[in-house]
Design a protein around this motif. Structure first.
Motif, PDB file in Angstrom:
ATOM      1  N   MET A  52       0.833  -1.204   0.000  1.00 32.18           N
ATOM      2  CA  MET A  52       0.000   0.000   0.000  1.00 32.18           C
ATOM      3  C   MET A  52       0.869   1.254   0.000  1.00 32.18           C
ATOM      4  O   MET A  52       0.562   2.240  -0.678  1.00 32.18           O
ATOM      5  CB  MET A  52      -0.920  -0.013   1.220  1.00 32.18           C
ATOM      6  CG  MET A  52      -1.983  -1.102   1.158  1.00 32.18           C
ATOM      7  SD  MET A  52      -2.825  -1.350   2.738  1.00 32.18           S
ATOM      8  CE  MET A  52      -3.694   0.208   2.895  1.00 32.18           C
ATOM      9  N   ALA A  53       1.961   1.219   0.780  1.00 34.07           N
ATOM     10  CA  ALA A  53       2.874   2.370   0.804  1.00 34.07           C
ATOM     11  C   ALA A  53       3.507   2.581  -0.565  1.00 34.07           C
ATOM     12  O   ALA A  53       3.670   3.716  -1.029  1.00 34.07           O
ATOM     13  CB  ALA A  53       3.953   2.158   1.864  1.00 34.07           C
ATOM     14  N   MET A  54       3.840   1.510  -1.232  1.00 33.03           N
ATOM     15  CA  MET A  54       4.420   1.602  -2.561  1.00 33.03           C
ATOM     16  C   MET A  54       3.424   2.211  -3.548  1.00 33.03           C
ATOM     17  O   MET A  54       3.796   2.985  -4.439  1.00 33.03           O
ATOM     18  CB  MET A  54       4.868   0.214  -3.027  1.00 33.03           C
ATOM     19  CG  MET A  54       5.524   0.192  -4.385  1.00 33.03           C
ATOM     20  SD  MET A  54       6.212  -1.439  -4.767  1.00 33.03           S
ATOM     21  CE  MET A  54       7.758  -1.375  -3.860  1.00 33.03           C
ATOM     22  N   GLN A  55       2.162   1.888  -3.348  1.00 41.19           N
ATOM     23  CA  GLN A  55       1.140   2.444  -4.217  1.00 41.19           C
ATOM     24  C   GLN A  55       0.911   3.925  -3.917  1.00 41.19           C
ATOM     25  O   GLN A  55       0.668   4.723  -4.826  1.00 41.19           O
ATOM     26  CB  GLN A  55      -0.169   1.673  -4.028  1.00 41.19           C
ATOM     27  CG  GLN A  55      -1.305   2.135  -4.918  1.00 41.19           C
ATOM     28  CD  GLN A  55      -2.513   1.228  -4.811  1.00 41.19           C
ATOM     29  OE1 GLN A  55      -2.391   0.074  -4.449  1.00 41.19           O
ATOM     30  NE2 GLN A  55      -3.674   1.750  -5.118  1.00 41.19           N
ATOM     31  N   ARG A  56       1.012   4.294  -2.650  1.00 45.51           N
ATOM     32  CA  ARG A  56       0.756   5.681  -2.256  1.00 45.51           C
ATOM     33  C   ARG A  56       1.899   6.614  -2.640  1.00 45.51           C
ATOM     34  O   ARG A  56       1.670   7.776  -2.998  1.00 45.51           O
ATOM     35  CB  ARG A  56       0.523   5.744  -0.751  1.00 45.51           C
ATOM     36  CG  ARG A  56       0.137   7.121  -0.243  1.00 45.51           C
ATOM     37  CD  ARG A  56      -0.105   7.099   1.246  1.00 45.51           C
ATOM     38  NE  ARG A  56      -0.502   8.395   1.731  1.00 45.51           N
ATOM     39  CZ  ARG A  56      -1.749   8.853   1.799  1.00 45.51           C
ATOM     40  NH1 ARG A  56      -2.739   8.073   1.385  1.00 45.51           N
ATOM     41  NH2 ARG A  56      -2.017  10.051   2.279  1.00 45.51           N
ATOM     42  N   TYR A  57       3.140   6.104  -2.571  1.00 46.74           N
ATOM     43  CA  TYR A  57       4.305   6.943  -2.842  1.00 46.74           C
ATOM     44  C   TYR A  57       5.016   6.435  -4.092  1.00 46.74           C
ATOM     45  O   TYR A  57       5.789   5.470  -4.027  1.00 46.74           O
ATOM     46  CB  TYR A  57       5.264   6.934  -1.653  1.00 46.74           C
ATOM     47  CG  TYR A  57       4.636   7.443  -0.368  1.00 46.74           C
ATOM     48  CD1 TYR A  57       4.432   8.808  -0.167  1.00 46.74           C
ATOM     49  CD2 TYR A  57       4.248   6.555   0.635  1.00 46.74           C
ATOM     50  CE1 TYR A  57       3.853   9.274   1.002  1.00 46.74           C
ATOM     51  CE2 TYR A  57       3.676   7.018   1.806  1.00 46.74           C
ATOM     52  CZ  TYR A  57       3.472   8.378   1.986  1.00 46.74           C
ATOM     53  OH  TYR A  57       2.897   8.852   3.137  1.00 46.74           O
TER      54      TYR A  57
END
Length: 293
Positions: free
Chosen positions: A244-249
């Motif tokens: 999810m962090a990879m998708q957000r940033y």
């Protein structure tokens, strides 16, 4: 007088059956619910005094209300296999222990020649092919299949399948179950999940509780690497938070996900942005890690 480990067992269309190796007395579990367990003791298997002692023993061992009846010897099946031993009695299942691996299974019922057997909560995936094949050795030939796994990753297993086929099916359904319950690609479903970025750290919180901290340790024009260190519990959700962090940033190109396996050994898996769609499949197949979620 009785010892759980000294009961041999078998499964047929009438339920799960147990025979004490010392006295020969047989009891059968016909039906289990959280309110009541229907138990049958075979009157032809032992004299009355032994059957009464077994009844008292079962009343002490079982956690639910028991209803006793008789069962004809013709309806009983005791398998030659010694791969499992009787472990305990739950509210709606029977715990049996696989001797070779020490893994616990929970037998629930038989319906339409299919046995329902669940993995226990601390189950470590990787032995499933062997477990299922060995469980079929407890079953009469009329039991043609089993429904196993977990409620969120249940899978139908045929008696004719190989260990490898069973293992691949279990992993595949586990992956589908994770994607179903944690569809990380749709961020709108996680209203309580919050991301906080400060200098070289990203903190992911659920409400007020910190779920995981990611540390940015190398930034170039092409790649940003972040790392995390997770204990052996809750790995699945923390792994998905990384996705999810990879998708957000978008600047995050790679994540080194560090974690402990069930023997407290430090492990790692590299999550690459360009390969993130298939990384979950690789993750669930890492041996000796806790995949409960």
């Amino acid at each position: 007088m009785f010892d759980l480990k000294k009961f041999r067992m078998g499964v047929n269309e009438n339920g799960m059956h147990f025979q004490d190796s010392q006295t020969g007395v047989i009891f059968s579990v016909i039906e289990m619910t959280q309110e009541e367990h229907k138990i049958a003791i075979c009157s032809k298997s032992a004299r009355k005094k032994v059957r009464e002692e077994l009844m008292e023993y079962l009343q002490e061992q079982y956690k639910g209300c028991l209803k006793f009846e008789d069962i004809p010897i013709e309806k009983v099946y005791i398998a030659p296999s010694l791969n499992f031993e009787l472990y305990n009695f739950g509210y709606d299942s029977i715990g049996i222990k696989h001797k070779e691996t020490g893994v616990l299974l929970a037998f629930c019922k038989v319906a339409s020649s299919v046995a329902e057997v669940h993995f226990c909560f601390d189950h470590v995936y990787g032995h499933d092919g062997r477990l299922c094949k060995d469980f079929f050795d407890l079953c009469s030939p009329k039991i043609r299949a089993m429904e196993t796994g977990r409620p969120n990753a249940s899978v139908f297993i045929s008696r004719t399948w190989s260990e490898k086929t069973i293992q691949d099916m279990v992993y595949g359904h586990l992956e589908k179950g994770i994607k179903k319950y944690f569809p990380y690609k749709d961020m709108s479903l996680y209203k309580d999940v919050h991301f906080y970025k400060e200098k070289n750290n990203i903190t992911i919180k659920i409400g007020m509780d910190t779920a995981i901290r990611l540390h940015i340790y190398d930034v170039t024009d092409d790649e940003t690497w972040i790392t995390s260190l997770c204990s052996k519990t809750g790995l699945v959700i923390k792994f998905l938070y990384c996705l999810m962090a990879m998708q957000r940033y978008p600047q995050i190109k790679n994540i080194i996900f560090k974690f402990e396996d069930n023997d407290s050994n430090l492990r790692r898996i590299v999550i690459k942005r360009k390969e993130r769609t298939k990384i979950l499949r690789e993750f669930v197949r890492i041996p000796n890690i806790n995949l409960e979620f």
